[in-house]
Design an enzyme around this catalytic site. Structure first.
Site, PDB file in Angstrom:
ATOM      1  N   ASP A 103      34.934  17.706  40.030  1.00  0.00           N
ATOM      2  CA  ASP A 103      34.817  17.314  38.621  1.00  0.00           C
ATOM      3  C   ASP A 103      35.888  18.023  37.803  1.00  0.00           C
ATOM      4  O   ASP A 103      36.397  19.071  38.199  1.00  0.00           O
ATOM      5  CB  ASP A 103      33.441  17.711  38.066  1.00  0.00           C
ATOM      6  CG  ASP A 103      32.316  16.983  38.773  1.00  0.00           C
ATOM      7  OD1 ASP A 103      32.571  15.909  39.355  1.00  0.00           O
ATOM      8  OD2 ASP A 103      31.186  17.504  38.757  1.00  0.00           O
TER       9      ASP A 103
HETATM   10  N1  URA Z   1      29.282  18.795  43.016  1.00  0.00           N
HETATM   11  C1  URA Z   1      29.446  18.587  41.687  1.00  0.00           C
HETATM   12  O1  URA Z   1      28.480  18.377  40.966  1.00  0.00           O
HETATM   13  N2  URA Z   1      30.684  18.627  41.186  1.00  0.00           N
HETATM   14  C2  URA Z   1      31.797  18.899  41.929  1.00  0.00           C
HETATM   15  O2  URA Z   1      32.905  18.949  41.386  1.00  0.00           O
HETATM   16  C3  URA Z   1      31.612  19.127  43.299  1.00  0.00           C
HETATM   17  C4  URA Z   1      30.347  19.065  43.824  1.00  0.00           C
END
Ligand code: URA
Length: 236
Positions: A103
């Site tokens: 993310d």
């Molecule tokens: N899980 C998440 O919620 N976000 C990420 O970036 C990676 C794993």
């Protein structure tokens, strides 16, 4: 291919550094000392040594990036900065792309390559490649989370996650999670299913490759030969 490009793409030395070494006689091609690295060689067949070490040509490039916050895991975006902007032009020309997504507000280990086949294999849900994260939660994580993660957390949309390992700190405000899959916002949604919220998330391992702690956020380095061999040999 130019000899200095060959050497820099293997992550051995920058063009400037290899030019200096070559002037001192530190580069040979097919047994002959070469001082001018603008010369072209056939990368598949030339035998190149650098400071006495024989180099092995690699068709693909692999780098590790310590992703900072605020970057999208993509090669382009119409509005937001993307992780490949953190790489120098020389690498951007090689069209590397991230192996999987983090993310925008997640930090830490990101692998980039131009080896599409390997990337696809590593991300395939059939292959259960481990990814390890460190997280901080808004409130102490409830007792029993360890068993729920082991048995398969059910997300709000009804998806049953594969068995995962969560290890909590004593105050239960932070912990590690090991996943073998990578659904959209998976960790945030797993923690949300416990009635809690992730406030910070960092990936620290992908398969056998751990985040190099000498890299600051936004810095990158080439993967080493043994890290690449580990990825290629990941139990698939
Ligand atoms: N899980 C998440 O919620 N976000 C990420 O970036 C990676 C794993």
């Amino acid at each position: 291919m130019r000899i200095d490009k060959y050497i820099s793409e293997l992550g051995i030395a920058s063009r400037k550094e290899s030019a200096r070494v070559a002037r001192g006689g530190g580069v040979t091609v097919n047994g002959e000392v070469v001082k001018d690295l603008s010369r072209h060689i056939d990368p598949e067949s030339a035998r190149v040594t650098y400071l006495g070490r024989e180099l092995t040509y690699r068709k693909y490039t692999y780098v590790m990036l310590n992703k900072p916050e605020g970057y999208v895991s993509a090669t382009e975006d119409s509005r937001l900065p993307v992780v490949t902007e953190l790489l120098p032009d020389e690498l951007r020309k090689m069209e590397l792309f991230p192996v999987g997504r983090l993310d925008r507000d997640t930090v830490g280990l990101m692998i980039l390559t131009n080896n599409g086949v390997l990337s696809h294999r590593l991300l395939s849900p059939r292959h259960h490649v481990e990814k390890e994260y460190v997280f901080t939660a808004a409130e102490p994580v409830c007792q029993g989370a360890e068993e729920r993660f082991r048995d398969g957390v059910v997300l709000s949309d009804g998806y049953e996650c594969k068995s995962a390992v969560i290890t909590m700190s004593v105050d239960r405000l932070s912990g590690n999670i090991i996943l073998t899959e990578g659904k959209y916002h998976q960790i945030k949604r797993m923690i949300a299913s416990l009635g809690n919220r992730v406030v910070a998330l960092e990936r620290i391992r992908f398969a056998d490759i751990s985040l190099d702690l000498s890299l600051k956020r936004g810095e990158w380095r080439y993967l080493t030969d043994s890290e690449i061999a580990g990825l290629e040999n990941t139990e698939l």
